[in-house]
Design an enzyme around this catalytic site. Structure first.
Site, PDB file in Angstrom:
ATOM      1  N   HIS A  56       0.909  -1.158   0.000  1.00 42.21           N
ATOM      2  CA  HIS A  56       0.000   0.000   0.000  1.00 42.21           C
ATOM      3  C   HIS A  56       0.947   1.206   0.000  1.00 42.21           C
ATOM      4  CE1 HIS A  56      -3.074  -2.857   1.347  1.00 42.21           C
ATOM      5  NE2 HIS A  56      -2.277  -3.201   2.328  1.00 42.21           N
ATOM      6  N   GLN A  59       0.948   4.251   2.400  1.00 42.80           N
ATOM      7  CA  GLN A  59       1.218   4.072   3.838  1.00 42.80           C
ATOM      8  C   GLN A  59       2.685   4.344   4.192  1.00 42.80           C
ATOM      9  OE1 GLN A  59      -0.405   0.341   5.272  1.00 42.80           O
ATOM     10  NE2 GLN A  59      -2.402   0.742   4.352  1.00 42.80           N
ATOM     11  N   ARG A  82      -4.905   1.592  12.557  1.00 44.91           N
ATOM     12  CA  ARG A  82      -5.749   1.712  11.370  1.00 44.91           C
ATOM     13  C   ARG A  82      -6.444   3.076  11.316  1.00 44.91           C
ATOM     14  NH1 ARG A  82     -10.877  -2.128  10.035  1.00 44.91           N
ATOM     15  NH2 ARG A  82     -11.673  -0.877  11.756  1.00 44.91           N
ATOM     16  N   ARG A 202     -14.029  -8.971   6.059  1.00 49.10           N
ATOM     17  CA  ARG A 202     -14.664  -7.910   6.850  1.00 49.10           C
ATOM     18  C   ARG A 202     -15.358  -6.915   5.936  1.00 49.10           C
ATOM     19  NH1 ARG A 202     -10.603  -4.682   8.507  1.00 49.10           N
ATOM     20  NH2 ARG A 202      -8.839  -6.052   8.092  1.00 49.10           N
ATOM     21  N   HIS A 263      -1.178 -12.428   4.431  1.00 53.54           N
ATOM     22  CA  HIS A 263      -0.972 -12.675   5.869  1.00 53.54           C
ATOM     23  C   HIS A 263      -1.179 -14.145   6.265  1.00 53.54           C
ATOM     24  CE1 HIS A 263      -0.481  -8.430   6.348  1.00 53.54           C
ATOM     25  NE2 HIS A 263      -1.732  -8.159   6.051  1.00 53.54           N
ATOM     26  N   ASP A 314       4.083  -4.376   2.459  1.00 56.26           N
ATOM     27  CA  ASP A 314       2.781  -3.989   2.999  1.00 56.26           C
ATOM     28  C   ASP A 314       2.715  -2.516   3.404  1.00 56.26           C
ATOM     29  OD1 ASP A 314       0.254  -4.062   4.089  1.00 56.26           O
ATOM     30  OD2 ASP A 314       0.632  -5.642   5.532  1.00 56.26           O
TER      31      ASP A 314
HETATM   32 ZN   LIG Z   1      -2.247  -5.009   3.354  1.00 53.78          ZN
END
Ligand SMILES: [Zn+2]
Length: 421
Positions: A56, A59, A82, A202, A263, A314
């Site tokens: 990402h 990030q 988050r 989710r 993950h 990540d």
């Molecule tokens: Zn991720």
């Protein structure tokens, strides 16, 4: 254009060979054979470039800013992190996305990654209204990869619920239409390939998983999803669906040979069996998983079942493929109290299995895209290391600082100290 590179050593997962030239034509390796004519790379080994299979890019902007607790949340964890990440995601514009992504991808090239899979879920204006071009932010990430010169697998990500409005699409049909148009656009961009993703169980309901899995299968596209990163996600999945996340993915037809689970930290034995049965892969992100307090990869279960493994940086708390690989084995040693734990059948060291996970292949072969990294054999971390020990010295004793050049499609896109340095 045809050219031959003459490094001191050509590296594969088992060792290094000298006296070889690597001949490149039209961006691919066409020959690896004894040679004396070509561009000399004295003091260098050539190895496959690492593939960063989960990114990402935006990030990267959190680096250094989230390593403290706040008075409002003294119990910092994944979920409080988050919230900080959402704040950053709400600030992005097409221009800033391209800029932050380019810097992130340039850092990857310096570290030894020549390819990246961008898991892209910030799509719309902050209020959730699509941009005039609904793929404006995805295209900004793709253009950033071209600016940097890195190979990109771009995954537009479906998000139905939760998160912030700019992540979400009104329907799975609207999402898949955007995937269609982005795939057409990418045809004029040779470094860019487009697949697709669902964010997580989710964020996406059962019906969306069925549609997205079906679309990927029909067009034989790579499809990714986060799963089993945190225990709470598993509890919520059990409450909503009565099954664990990977079981839900199997039920909905999401799992297949081109599916990658990001993950799988808390995947149980039954879920690992399902991944193996469907030929699906796992992408581990050890530096991020450690930073977020997620837990450890069930690496032994993945190895024993022959599940294909890749790695990703990540959240980009750290960008260093050597450290990602080292963490996988080092965590297994801490947990077991033993050494050389993740050893594949027929091998005597964890190094080949780890390097295959990082490179997406075992070495350099004729026909491969010429995505290469140059390793400085005179670096203090490697000096005096025998050629046969070089792969393990890289995994266990070195870091990204030994990478001094990167080639993508036969073009040198990074050279430490400048293109001629
Ligand atoms: Zn991720």
């Amino acid at each position: 254009m045809r050219q031959t590179l003459l490094p001191d050593l050509v590296l594969d997962a088992h060792g290094a060979r000298s006296g070889l030239g690597i001949t490149i034509e039209d961006g691919r390796i066409v020959e690896i054979s004894p040679a004396t004519d070509g561009e000399r790379l004295p003091g260098r080994a050539l190895a496959p470039g690492f593939v960063n299979d989960h990114s990402h890019a935006f990030q990267r902007g959190l680096r250094g800013t989230v390593e403290r607790i706040s008075p409002s949340s003294p119990e910092d964890d994944f979920w409080t992190w988050r919230e900080r990440m959402y704040e950053l995601a709400c600030e992005l514009t097409p221009e800033s996305t391209r800029e932050v992504s380019r810097r992130c991808y340039e850092e990857m090239l310096c570290a030894g990654y020549t390819g990246v899979t961008e898991f892209h879920y910030v799509h719309h204006c902050p209020d959730g209204i699509p941009y005039e071009d609904p793929s404006a932010l995805a295209k900004a990430a793709a253009l950033a990869a071209e600016d940097a010169g890195i190979r990109l697998l771009l995954l537009p990500v479906a998000y139905a619920r939760g998160g912030v409005p700019r992540f979400r699409d009104a329907s799975v049909e609207a999402f898949l239409r955007r995937v269609d148009t982005l795939r057409e656009w990418s045809e004029g961009h040779p470094l860019v390939e487009v697949g697709l993703a669902a964010h997580s169980v989710r964020a996406v309901p059962r019906g969306w998983l069925e549609e997205i899995g079906g679309y990927a299968r029909r067009d034989d596209l790579p499809v990714h999803i986060h799963a089993d990163e945190q225990p709470r996600e598993i509890e919520e999945c059990l409450a909503e669906h009565g099954v664990r996340p990977v079981e839900l993915l199997a039920q909905t037809g999401f799992l297949g040979p081109r599916t990658t689970i990001i993950h799988a930290t808390h995947a149980d034995a039954g879920e690992l069996d399902l991944l193996s049965e469907h030929g699906a892969s796992v992408c581990a992100c050890p530096t991020t998983e450690g930073n977020l307090g997620d837990g450890f990869l069930p690496a032994g279960g993945i190895l024993d079942r022959g599940i294909r493994l890749s790695v990703g940086s990540d959240s980009h708390v750290r960008i260093d493929p050597f450290e990602e690989l080292r963490e996988i084995e080092t965590n297994a040693r801490r947990l077991s109290g033993r050494r050389n734990v993740l050893v594949n059948e027929g091998e005597t060291s964890p190094t080949p299995w780890l390097l295959r996970a990082g490179w997406d292949r075992g070495g350099l072969e004729t026909g491969d895209t010429a995505d290469l990294i140059e390793i400085d054999l005179s670096h203090p971390a490697l000096v005096d290391v025998e050629a046969g020990d070089l792969p393990s010295a890289l995994v266990f004793g070195a870091g990204s600082e030994v990478v001094v050049g990167a080639w993508v499609s036969g073009r040198r896109v990074y050279a430490r100290g400048g293109k001629d340095g």
